[in-house]
Design a protein around this motif. Sequence first.
Motif, PDB file in Angstrom:
ATOM      1  N   GLU A  29      -9.593  -5.924   1.720  1.00 38.26           N
ATOM      2  CA  GLU A  29      -9.309  -4.508   1.985  1.00 38.26           C
ATOM      3  C   GLU A  29     -10.279  -3.605   1.240  1.00 38.26           C
ATOM      4  O   GLU A  29     -10.885  -3.984   0.251  1.00 38.26           O
ATOM      5  N   VAL A  34      -5.675   0.037  -1.422  1.00 44.76           N
ATOM      6  CA  VAL A  34      -4.902  -0.844  -2.293  1.00 44.76           C
ATOM      7  C   VAL A  34      -4.446  -0.021  -3.486  1.00 44.76           C
ATOM      8  O   VAL A  34      -5.222   0.725  -4.065  1.00 44.76           O
ATOM      9  N   LYS A  86      -2.533  -0.460   2.386  1.00 48.48           N
ATOM     10  CA  LYS A  86      -2.539  -1.731   3.106  1.00 48.48           C
ATOM     11  C   LYS A  86      -2.157  -2.908   2.211  1.00 48.48           C
ATOM     12  O   LYS A  86      -1.709  -3.934   2.698  1.00 48.48           O
ATOM     13  N   ARG A  87      -2.349  -2.744   0.900  1.00 47.20           N
ATOM     14  CA  ARG A  87      -1.949  -3.775  -0.062  1.00 47.20           C
ATOM     15  C   ARG A  87      -1.381  -3.090  -1.286  1.00 47.20           C
ATOM     16  O   ARG A  87      -1.845  -2.020  -1.691  1.00 47.20           O
ATOM     17  N   TYR A  89      -0.232  -3.827  -5.344  1.00 48.61           N
ATOM     18  CA  TYR A  89      -0.100  -4.611  -6.564  1.00 48.61           C
ATOM     19  C   TYR A  89       1.129  -4.032  -7.239  1.00 48.61           C
ATOM     20  O   TYR A  89       1.086  -2.962  -7.837  1.00 48.61           O
TER      21      TYR A  89
END
Length: 105
Positions: A29, A34, A86-87, A89
């Motif tokens: 990505e 992110v 999109k991601r 953590y």
Amino acid sequence: MYPFLSEIKNKMPHEEFKNYLKELIIGNENPENVILLEIYPEKQKTVIDFILTEKLLGIKTVCLTKIKKEGKKLFYENNGKLTEIKRIYNRIIFDELDRIRDYEN
């Protein structure tokens, strides 16, 4: 000095560690898509970890309260524009989230 620290110290060269971490957290990505997700990150004792992660990986730390949902997509404000996430953590500890009285849903 704690003697056990030498046993757990990362022996991976810095650049190799950085690339490994990027692969794990960012994958394929764009880093702007992110985020490191936390609840009130600026109030956490580990805020320095977030700052260093941002610097190392080029991702933003975003408070859960700042996430916007449109349809099935999530967004955060990045330099004045809505940016798709999109991601994630995830650094949120959900037991602690339940204990925060002033959490804004």
